[in-house]
Design an enzyme around this catalytic site. Structure first.
Site, short mmCIF file in Angstrom:
data_model
loop_
_atom_site.label_atom_id
_atom_site.label_comp_id
_atom_site.label_asym_id
_atom_site.label_seq_id
_atom_site.Cartn_x
_atom_site.Cartn_y
_atom_site.Cartn_z
N ASP A 93 7.14 -8.61 -4.51
CA ASP A 93 5.90 -8.84 -5.26
C ASP A 93 6.03 -10.05 -6.17
OD1 ASP A 93 5.09 -5.31 -5.75
OD2 ASP A 93 4.73 -6.65 -4.06
N GLY A 142 23.30 -18.52 1.72
CA GLY A 142 22.18 -19.26 1.17
C GLY A 142 22.64 -20.51 0.44
N SER A 177 0.84 -1.18 0.00
CA SER A 177 0.00 0.00 0.00
C SER A 177 0.89 1.25 0.00
CB SER A 177 -0.91 -0.01 1.22
OG SER A 177 -1.80 -1.11 1.18
N GLY A 178 0.26 2.41 -0.10
CA GLY A 178 1.02 3.65 -0.17
C GLY A 178 1.15 4.20 -1.57
N THR A 210 24.55 -17.09 -5.21
CA THR A 210 23.27 -17.23 -4.52
C THR A 210 23.00 -18.71 -4.33
OG1 THR A 210 21.90 -17.41 -6.50
CG2 THR A 210 22.39 -15.18 -5.71
N ASP A 237 22.72 -9.60 5.41
CA ASP A 237 22.17 -8.81 6.51
C ASP A 237 22.10 -9.59 7.81
OD1 ASP A 237 20.19 -10.55 5.83
OD2 ASP A 237 18.70 -9.05 5.32
N GLY A 238 22.72 -10.76 7.87
CA GLY A 238 22.91 -11.47 9.12
C GLY A 238 21.78 -12.37 9.57
N HIS A 273 9.32 3.74 -3.69
CA HIS A 273 9.49 3.26 -2.32
C HIS A 273 10.63 4.00 -1.62
CE1 HIS A 273 7.82 -0.29 -4.54
NE2 HIS A 273 6.99 -0.25 -3.51
#
Length: 589
Positions: free
Chosen positions: A112, A576, A57-58, A517, A416-417, A226
């Site tokens: 998304d 990962g 939203s937004g 990855t 990001d840990g 965003h």
């Protein structure tokens, strides 16, 4: 200039739902599923293709404001700037699905694409007979993202997506087939370009008051929706006429090898112009912008067939705008596209537009979500050795839990840990499902669906979505690659299903090996297994690929944002990828 950080609201947490309820109050032909935040047409012609969109939203009126006859059938709404989860999306599909088919249209943002894609795959896994009736389209129209910069992730989806909704929705309303509606949506998505510009960033309700990002004399070109930074700043702020010339060049350039996305030719190009208020512009400024953009196009020799202007896809209250151009085709096809654009929808967010070429400028009711029942006719497949299957799953989970500190260490350097804890949470939840009997070698398809659900609900984030899509696709493959309706999963069925699952996963991520990855070891495992049917050899290939990530340049994933020199110095493997290696090693033990 300062960031506007005050808002009219009850609470930040209730704002999205309050707004959706207001939309449906004002438009009684719309209904709202309050639990899953799905706005949908109350009375819908189920003999016509359904279109579903959504996202964070937004961006109002996007996306719920475009639900209406002749446009969208449903919109699924997340929190501000956050994608809705797959359960919400699947509920949206269930509300509008029909025999004619469903098209899911999303802007090109990772959350998304993964969450809407996962919902589609889960729906197809539970309803394999309808899998070919659900299509998925990703729209990326931002020309500010260069071809090099977006080589893996692609361009962001901006206001051009609204034109995809409008034209595809009009054709669906006319009774177009699933393929015809999808093809026109896909065509529009490939011939539209957008550039945004802002005087300042926006403020998200419920967060701390922001500080100014731009100086009083600065503007930022290439803004996303965003609060993403643009690709360049200008100071002092140029007159609107000069600014518009630069923006049109960004979209229409035929010589910029990094940003020539749409095949403009020059003089004689027939275009549709969309002028979009990002939320904080006055109507006075929008009018001036329409004038300058139309004049600028005509000065370049373009033929402006239609102008659409207004507040269509916002970034909350961002003081800025975006310009979108749709390049029309040659000949009679252009008339069809224009006529679809001219069809009047009953959607509250669509702005009135004159159905003529512009002149020369002068100085409801809540529905409850139900748990999806197993699809009728779903074949129950058992493993060759059900007990061994259960023990292998258990070993993999315990291995991930044990490896969590090392994976966390890797991710503190390369990401990001949170990767180690995410995988640990997923492993612990799978063990609970195993203990409860919902994961079992006696029902392999059901187990894959259960693991997919655990990844979706308990892991979250990008890795959770990737795992969930893969296992959901694996459940599909085990059913669709079994034409003889065998009741036992053979090695050849495992191999073909793993291959099809990897292919499905690649529909929703642009990461390809070598990319540093989790797809590196996963691809190595599946490819090797399909080549020689040697499980031990495939596990070794996956382990080698995971180890090799320590020497790779990051092309996708969180590591792509980490300083490359640090990765080279630390020589740490991708966390990962290491998680995939850990799982496969445990299965081999």
């Amino acid at each position: 200039m300062s960031v506007q950080s005050k808002h009219f609201l009850n609470t930040p947490e209730s704002l999205v739902l309050d707004s959706l309820q207001g939309l449906c109050t004002q438009n009684p032909h719309l209904s709202l599923d309050t639990q899953d935040k799905v706005v949908y047409l109350t009375q819908r012609d189920r003999s016509k293709v359904a279109l579903i969109c959504g996202g964070g939203s937004g961006h109002e009126p996007a996306h719920a404001g475009f639900v209406g006859k002749g446009m969208l059938s449903a919109a699924v709404c997340g929190a501000i700037f956050a994608s809705p989860n797959p359960a919400q999306v699947k509920r949206g599909i269930e509300l509008v699905e029909n025999d004619k088919g469903v098209i899911i249209i999303v802007k090109n943002y990772t959350g998304d694409v993964l969450n809407f894609g996962l919902a589609k795959e889960q729906y197809a896994a539970q309803h394999p007979e309808k899998a070919d009736k659900a299509k998925f389209l990703i729209v990326g129209d931002d020309v500010a993202v260069s071809k090099t910069q977006g080589k893996i992730v692609g361009r962001r989806g901006l206001a051009g997506t609204v034109l995809v909704y409008k034209i595809a929705g009009a054709l669906a309303e006319r009774g177009g087939s699933l393929d015809d509606v999808f093809n026109v949506a896909d065509w529009v998505s490939k011939h539209v370009g957008t550039i945004g510009v802002g005087l300042e960033h926006c403020h998200v309700p419920g967060t701390a008051a922001g500080e100014s990002h731009l100086g009083q004399s600065e503007i930022e070109i290439g803004m996303g929706i965003h609060n993403e930074p643009g690709n360049r700043r200008l100071s002092p702020v140029p007159p609107l006429s000069e600014l518009v010339k630069q923006l049109l060049e960004n979209v229409m350039s035929t010589t910029d090898v990094e940003r020539s996305f749409v095949p403009f030719k020059g003089k004689g190009d027939r275009v549709v112009l969309l002028v979009n208020n990002l939320g904080g512009m006055s109507e006075l400024e929008v009018g001036a912008l329409v004038r300058e953009a139309t004049k600028g196009l005509q000065d370049r020799g373009a033929v402006v067939e239609r102008v659409i202007a207004g507040t269509l896809m916002t970034s909350l209250n961002m003081p800025g705008f975006s310009l979108t151009l749709l390049l029309l085709p040659e000949g009679e096809t252009a008339k069809t596209i224009i006529s679809l654009l001219d069809d009047e929808p009953n959607a509250p967010g669509w702005k009135w537009a004159a159905r003529t070429t512009p002149g020369q400028p002068t100085q409801k009711q809540t529905a409850a979500r139900t748990q999806a029942a197993p699809a009728a006719g779903t074949l129950k497949l058992h493993a060759e050795d059900a007990k061994a299957f259960d023990e292998a799953v258990k070993r993999a989970c315990h291995a991930l839990i044990k490896e969590e500190p090392e994976i966390t260490r890797m991710d503190n350097i390369a990401g990001d840990g949170d990767c180690g804890l995410t995988l640990k949470d997923g492993a612990q939840s799978v063990l609970k499902e195993l203990e409860a009997g919902r994961i079992s070698g006696a029902d392999v398809v059901g187990s894959m669906i259960a693991i997919s659900r655990v990844a979706e609900e308990q892991m979250g984030g990008t890795s959770g979505a990737l795992y969930s899509i893969f296992f959901s696709a694996l459940a599909q493959g085990l059913q669709l690659n079994n034409p003889n309706h065998e009741t036992q999963v053979t090695s050849s069925l495992w191999t073909s299903s793993l291959t099809s699952a990897l292919t499905k996963l690649y529909t929703y991520t642009r990461a390809r090996p070598p990319s540093r990855t989790l797809v590196d070891p996963l691809d190595a495992f599946v490819t090797t297994l399909s080549g020689n049917r040697n499980f031990a050899g495939a596990v070794k290939a996956a382990g080698d690929a995971a180890l090799h990530t320590q020497d790779l340049e990051a092309k996708a994933g969180r590591s792509a944002y980490v300083d490359g020199d640090r990765l080279k110095t630390e020589r740490v493997a991708d966390p990962g990828a290491w998680g995939v290696k850990t799982i496969l090693d445990a299965f081999l033990a």
